[in-house]
Design a protein around this motif. Structure first.
Motif, PDB file in Angstrom:
ATOM      1  N   TYR A 255       7.634  30.742 -79.359  1.00  0.00           N
ATOM      2  CA  TYR A 255       6.560  31.281 -80.181  1.00  0.00           C
ATOM      3  C   TYR A 255       5.840  30.157 -80.923  1.00  0.00           C
ATOM      4  O   TYR A 255       6.378  29.072 -81.157  1.00  0.00           O
TER       5      TYR A 255
ATOM      6  N   TYR B 215       9.460  26.309 -80.754  1.00  0.00           N
ATOM      7  CA  TYR B 215       8.233  26.654 -81.466  1.00  0.00           C
ATOM      8  C   TYR B 215       7.539  25.405 -81.982  1.00  0.00           C
ATOM      9  O   TYR B 215       8.091  24.296 -81.994  1.00  0.00           O
TER      10      TYR B 215
ATOM     11  N   ASN C 237       3.183  28.842 -74.656  1.00  0.00           N
ATOM     12  CA  ASN C 237       4.623  28.975 -74.892  1.00  0.00           C
ATOM     13  C   ASN C 237       5.463  28.463 -73.732  1.00  0.00           C
ATOM     14  O   ASN C 237       6.423  27.722 -73.937  1.00  0.00           O
TER      15      ASN C 237
ATOM     16  N   ASP D 261       5.450  34.495 -77.500  1.00  0.00           N
ATOM     17  CA  ASP D 261       4.624  35.158 -78.496  1.00  0.00           C
ATOM     18  C   ASP D 261       3.825  34.164 -79.343  1.00  0.00           C
ATOM     19  O   ASP D 261       4.244  33.033 -79.583  1.00  0.00           O
ATOM     20  N   TYR D 262       2.668  34.638 -79.810  1.00  0.00           N
ATOM     21  CA  TYR D 262       1.872  33.948 -80.822  1.00  0.00           C
ATOM     22  C   TYR D 262       1.475  32.524 -80.408  1.00  0.00           C
ATOM     23  O   TYR D 262       1.513  31.597 -81.229  1.00  0.00           O
TER      24      TYR D 262
END
Length: 373
Positions: A249, A228, A254, A271-272
């Motif tokens: 994330y 991340y 990603n 994700d995100y």
């Protein structure tokens, strides 16, 4: 100054799968001394090894331990719990496993400028090539091949083939028959590959660029990582037969995969993202995504360009800022089985140009801005 913090103190023999003993080999003792500090400064050394395993802890040199395992024919470097702030890239070569004791407590901080690098090297890519299916002779145009390329591997139609001989500047022989599509005037590259590296049980974060780079690799394993807070979480390029289980994330993108064949993604998340898509696939083929989530990304969930024969099963592509899935161009034979594509801001699935033989079965595409277009 690099800082290393230890979250817990524990008996190494309680947490590693094999018993270890204090290093007594003069070569390893010398390799791990503080004078070789590539990464972690000159703190006390407490490494242990049993010849095929080494343990790195407070103040230890990860790169030297990796290099020692490589020189001994391969092995595992275990990293004790702590936060390790990089001062240089970590380079993982063939046959070496880099493994944390616990994913949540073994943290690699890329310190903005650095990364974990599992990459081979391109040795030649000038000109174009032609080869017929079922043969072993590659003919070059505009090439100047030499015998130095023997033992390297040539990338043809998505896969690598070992070079057994170079018979002229424009002709080389493969060690076994080429089984791809007949090529004429095609792009190619020749590389010295990294083979069978592995990352396991690690958190990697805080790279302005790429946190983990995997280029020109055969059978890399990504197992139980958390990545991340980086520009690109994991970047694959010219890789075959990757195995992938990772939580990714809050990266710009990603995961990016370019010219990757035969990968298997399982129980992973993308994700995100905060700039681009969750998962970007470019020139990928013969691969499968199982039981994964690609949700809440800034633009698209998954982007496909020039991909073929990819299956997505039991996965979710939902709540993304643009489309759940975007087929950009040049795709064929993409299958969705038992997937959920919902609540994306624009389309559930967007077909932009030249995507053929896409199929969906037992799937739900609901509550998207445009559903399918």
């Amino acid at each position: 100054m690099t800082t290393v913090t230890r979250d817990i103190d524990t008996n190494i023999n309680d947490i590693l799968p094999v018993p270890l003993y204090q290093v007594g080999n003069p070569l390893i003792d010398d390799m791990l001394t503080p004078t070789n500090s590539l990464l972690f400064g000159s703190l006390d050394r407490t490494s242990m090894s049993n010849g095929k395993n080494a343990t790195v802890g407070n103040g230890e040199n990860i790169q030297v331990a990796i290099d020692t395992m490589f020189k001994s024919g391969g092995g595992t470097v275990y990293i004790l719990p702590g936060t390790y702030v990089l001062q240089k890239d970590i380079n993982v070569p063939s046959g070496v496993f880099l493994e944390g004791v616990n994913r949540d407590n073994t943290i690699i901080d890329c310190n903005l400028a650095y990364k974990i690098n599992m990459s081979g090297e391109v040795t030649y890519l000038t000109g174009t090539v032609s080869i017929t299916n079922g043969t072993t002779t590659v003919t070059g145009s505009g090439t100047a091949w030499t015998s130095n390329l023997v033992g390297n591997e040539i990338f043809l139609d998505g896969y690598y083939y070992p070079i057994v001989s170079v018979t002229s500047t424009t002709e080389l022989e493969l060690s076994y028959s080429y089984d791809g599509t007949t090529l004429s005037g095609a792009d190619y590259l020749i590389a010295s590959l990294v083979r069978n590296p592995k990352l396991r049980n690690l958190t990697v974060h805080n790279a302005t660029g790429t946190a983990i780079q995997i280029h020109y690799v055969f059978e890399p394993i990504i197992d139980d990582l958390q990545v991340y807070g980086s520009g690109i979480g994991i970047d694959f390029s010219y890789v075959v037969f990757a195995r992938y289980l990772s939580a990714n994330y809050e990266n710009g993108i990603n995961t990016s995969m370019s010219h990757v064949a035969g990968f298997k993604i399982d129980w992973s998340s993308f994700d995100y993202s905060f700039v681009g898509a969750g998962l970007v696939l470019d020139n990928c083929q013969d691969s499968t995504i199982f039981d994964s989530g690609i949700v809440h990304n800034f633009t698209n969930g998954i982007e496909f360009t020039d991909c073929k024969n990819v299956k997505i099963l039991s996965s979710s592509m939902s709540n993304n800022g643009t489309n759940g899935v975007h087929f950009i161009s040049g795709n064929s034979d993409i299958q969705f089985i038992a997937v959920s594509i919902k609540e994306n801001l624009s389309d559930g699935i967007r077909l932009t140009d030249s995507t053929d033989r896409t199929s969906l079965s037992t799937s739900s595409i609901v509550d998207n801005g445009g559903s399918v277009s």
